[in-house]
Design an enzyme around this catalytic site. Structure first.
Site, PDB file in Angstrom:
ATOM      1  N   HIS A  65      42.706  49.093  62.650  1.00 30.57           N
ATOM      2  CA  HIS A  65      43.694  49.559  61.659  1.00 30.57           C
ATOM      3  C   HIS A  65      45.031  49.850  62.331  1.00 30.57           C
ATOM      4  O   HIS A  65      46.092  49.563  61.786  1.00 30.57           O
ATOM      5  CB  HIS A  65      43.192  50.832  60.969  1.00 30.57           C
ATOM      6  CG  HIS A  65      41.999  50.625  60.084  1.00 30.57           C
ATOM      7  ND1 HIS A  65      40.752  51.100  60.395  1.00 30.57           N
ATOM      8  CD2 HIS A  65      41.872  49.993  58.888  1.00 30.57           C
ATOM      9  CE1 HIS A  65      39.896  50.787  59.439  1.00 30.57           C
ATOM     10  NE2 HIS A  65      40.551  50.109  58.511  1.00 30.57           N
ATOM     11  N   GLN A 121      39.430  37.697  51.949  1.00 31.49           N
ATOM     12  CA  GLN A 121      40.237  38.672  51.207  1.00 31.49           C
ATOM     13  C   GLN A 121      41.730  38.335  51.333  1.00 31.49           C
ATOM     14  O   GLN A 121      42.480  38.401  50.362  1.00 31.49           O
ATOM     15  CB  GLN A 121      39.946  40.077  51.732  1.00 31.49           C
ATOM     16  CG  GLN A 121      40.816  41.163  51.162  1.00 31.49           C
ATOM     17  CD  GLN A 121      40.351  42.559  51.553  1.00 31.49           C
ATOM     18  OE1 GLN A 121      39.507  43.143  50.889  1.00 31.49           O
ATOM     19  NE2 GLN A 121      40.907  43.114  52.616  1.00 31.49           N
ATOM     20  N   GLN A 174      34.775  47.942  44.322  1.00 27.66           N
ATOM     21  CA  GLN A 174      34.442  46.781  45.144  1.00 27.66           C
ATOM     22  C   GLN A 174      33.048  46.869  45.783  1.00 27.66           C
ATOM     23  O   GLN A 174      32.700  46.047  46.604  1.00 27.66           O
ATOM     24  CB  GLN A 174      35.522  46.534  46.201  1.00 27.66           C
ATOM     25  CG  GLN A 174      35.643  47.568  47.285  1.00 27.66           C
ATOM     26  CD  GLN A 174      36.898  47.344  48.127  1.00 27.66           C
ATOM     27  OE1 GLN A 174      38.015  47.630  47.695  1.00 27.66           O
ATOM     28  NE2 GLN A 174      36.733  46.824  49.325  1.00 27.66           N
ATOM     29  N   ARG A 225      32.336  49.749  59.361  1.00 32.78           N
ATOM     30  CA  ARG A 225      30.867  49.724  59.227  1.00 32.78           C
ATOM     31  C   ARG A 225      30.155  49.677  60.584  1.00 32.78           C
ATOM     32  O   ARG A 225      28.949  49.887  60.633  1.00 32.78           O
ATOM     33  CB  ARG A 225      30.427  48.545  58.354  1.00 32.78           C
ATOM     34  CG  ARG A 225      30.750  48.752  56.882  1.00 32.78           C
ATOM     35  CD  ARG A 225      30.052  47.737  55.987  1.00 32.78           C
ATOM     36  NE  ARG A 225      30.153  48.085  54.578  1.00 32.78           N
ATOM     37  CZ  ARG A 225      31.082  47.629  53.739  1.00 32.78           C
ATOM     38  NH1 ARG A 225      31.997  46.797  54.181  1.00 32.78           N
ATOM     39  NH2 ARG A 225      31.099  48.005  52.469  1.00 32.78           N
ATOM     40  N   LEU A 278      39.203  55.083  60.097  1.00 28.97           N
ATOM     41  CA  LEU A 278      40.145  54.235  60.832  1.00 28.97           C
ATOM     42  C   LEU A 278      39.729  54.027  62.289  1.00 28.97           C
ATOM     43  O   LEU A 278      39.169  54.914  62.924  1.00 28.97           O
ATOM     44  CB  LEU A 278      41.546  54.854  60.780  1.00 28.97           C
ATOM     45  CG  LEU A 278      42.096  55.103  59.367  1.00 28.97           C
ATOM     46  CD1 LEU A 278      43.489  55.711  59.448  1.00 28.97           C
ATOM     47  CD2 LEU A 278      42.133  53.811  58.539  1.00 28.97           C
ATOM     48  N   HIS A 279      40.029  52.839  62.797  1.00 31.50           N
ATOM     49  CA  HIS A 279      39.728  52.493  64.193  1.00 31.50           C
ATOM     50  C   HIS A 279      40.931  51.718  64.747  1.00 31.50           C
ATOM     51  O   HIS A 279      41.940  51.528  64.033  1.00 31.50           O
ATOM     52  CB  HIS A 279      38.433  51.669  64.269  1.00 31.50           C
ATOM     53  CG  HIS A 279      38.380  50.532  63.288  1.00 31.50           C
ATOM     54  ND1 HIS A 279      39.153  49.398  63.423  1.00 31.50           N
ATOM     55  CD2 HIS A 279      37.679  50.368  62.134  1.00 31.50           C
ATOM     56  CE1 HIS A 279      38.915  48.579  62.420  1.00 31.50           C
ATOM     57  NE2 HIS A 279      38.032  49.142  61.615  1.00 31.50           N
ATOM     58  N   MET A 339      40.395  51.762  53.589  1.00 26.61           N
ATOM     59  CA  MET A 339      39.396  52.650  52.986  1.00 26.61           C
ATOM     60  C   MET A 339      39.033  53.748  53.984  1.00 26.61           C
ATOM     61  O   MET A 339      37.964  54.360  53.893  1.00 26.61           O
ATOM     62  CB  MET A 339      38.156  51.854  52.565  1.00 26.61           C
ATOM     63  CG  MET A 339      38.484  50.805  51.494  1.00 26.61           C
ATOM     64  SD  MET A 339      37.088  50.358  50.445  1.00 26.61           S
ATOM     65  CE  MET A 339      35.968  49.687  51.638  1.00 26.61           C
ATOM     66  N   GLY A 340      39.931  53.991  54.946  1.00 24.02           N
ATOM     67  CA  GLY A 340      39.699  55.072  55.906  1.00 24.02           C
ATOM     68  C   GLY A 340      38.694  54.696  56.978  1.00 24.02           C
ATOM     69  O   GLY A 340      38.460  53.523  57.234  1.00 24.02           O
TER      70      GLY A 340
HETATM   71  O1  PAF Z   1      39.975  45.726  53.339  1.00 22.79           O
HETATM   72  C1  PAF Z   1      39.776  46.858  52.850  1.00 22.79           C
HETATM   73  O2  PAF Z   1      39.618  47.865  53.529  1.00 22.79           O
HETATM   74  C2  PAF Z   1      39.713  46.998  51.324  1.00 22.79           C
HETATM   75  O3  PAF Z   1      39.143  45.869  50.744  1.00 22.79           O
HETATM   76  C3  PAF Z   1      41.091  47.283  50.704  1.00 22.79           C
HETATM   77  C4  PAF Z   1      42.056  46.144  50.927  1.00 22.79           C
HETATM   78  C5  PAF Z   1      41.667  48.570  51.294  1.00 22.79           C
HETATM   79  C6  PAF Z   1      40.963  47.483  49.194  1.00 22.79           C
HETATM   80  O4  PAF Z   1      40.147  48.571  48.877  1.00 22.79           O
END
Ligand code: PAF
Length: 273
Positions: free
Chosen positions: A38, A154, A62, A188, A34-35, A31-32
């Site tokens: 990622h 997840q 979500q 976050r 980025l750090h 979801m961008g």
């Molecule tokens: O883990 C995340 O960043 C999100 O839940 C994902 C897998 C990109 C789905 O929106």
């Protein structure tokens, strides 16, 4: 790195990759904001595939009504620079209109796994995750998908979805990437100031302190003492100023979710290694 914004461009760029059995495709959904966490997922992806695609999409499905969709950190220019440096092949950044959320096939997350931990306090969250990931799996058709273990629940839910939807995709879990302080990296964390970041590292520290004891209590399982140990973590976090959502034991791991001010932080540590 090709930056792709439209579905027809995606099909055009990926067609030769799909057609070539020697070009395996690994997908890193994000979801961008980025750090380095990622970037560690991208490194993991490169271990298994020749071509790497990353998506950036802040998925409204979500987020609950009182959650942080509007304030979720967005830093697309910095993200693009980081992805250039990480030498990926494709970056897919669909517009909200391109994804057509209302017409996506709705996927329900596995009922058993999604009713515990974050599923309890974030109603519908994992259905939203599964719906968007199912959509991206169908459009990107990767051979591998890399998901970070910070969101371990997840990982479990997506593994189950892959089975149920019969995707020919191998999920690669990647270990949690931490700051030097032990704080699990998360987009976050940008909500926290420096002092709060130092404070937030106490989540990891408090689980780590109980790890050895918990390991000793597991074989044979001594339920009462395990509960005591979990309560110790809860108490320590509350005393340190956190509002604890849960501290629980599942899949041989201790999971914590706790609020520091308005910021919800999660972490987990494997107890039996
Ligand atoms: O883990 C995340 O960043 C999100 O839940 C994902 C897998 C990109 C789905 O929106």
């Amino acid at each position: 790195m090709q930056i792709i914004r439209k579905l027809d461009e995606l099909n055009e760029f990926l067609a030769p990759v799909w057609a070539d059995d020697n070009d395996l495709l690994a997908y890193v959904p994000t979801m961008g904001a980025l750090h380095s966490g990622h970037v560690s997922l991208i490194h993991k992806a490169k271990e298994v595939a020749q071509k790497i695609i990353v998506s950036i999409f802040v998925n409204p499905l979500q987020f609950g009504p009182n959650e942080d969709l509007d304030s979720y950190p967005r830093s697309i220019d910095e993200d693009i620079i980081k992805l250039w440096a990480a030498e990926i092949d494709y970056l897919y950044i669909p517009e909200l209109t391109e994804v057509e959320l209302e017409s996506l096939t709705k996927i329900n997350a596995d009922r058993e796994i999604s009713k515990i931990l974050c599923g309890k306090s974030r109603s519908g969250h994992f259905d939203g995750v599964c719906t968007i990931v199912n959509h991206f799996f169908k459009t990107i058709k990767p051979d591998f998908a890399v998901f970070g273990e910070k969101d371990f629940q997840q990982v479990k839910i997506i593994e189950q979805m892959i089975l149920e939807q019969a995707f020919n995709i191998t999920l690669i879990p990647a270990p949690i990437f931490r700051e030097a302080s032990g704080l699990a990296m998360s987009s976050r964390n940008s909500y926290l100031d420096d002092q709060e970041k130092t404070q937030a590292a106490f989540i990891y520290e408090s689980i780590l302190k109980e790890k050895q004891l918990l390991e000793d209590l597991l074989f044979p399982p001594q339920e009462e003492q395990i509960l005591n140990s979990i309560n110790t973590i809860k108490e320590k976090l509350s005393n340190a100023g956190f509002r604890v959502d849960y501290v629980e034991f599942h899949w041989s791991r201790i999971f914590v979710a706790a609020y520091l001010g308005n910021t919800r932080l999660i972490d987990n540590i494997e107890i039996v290694t």
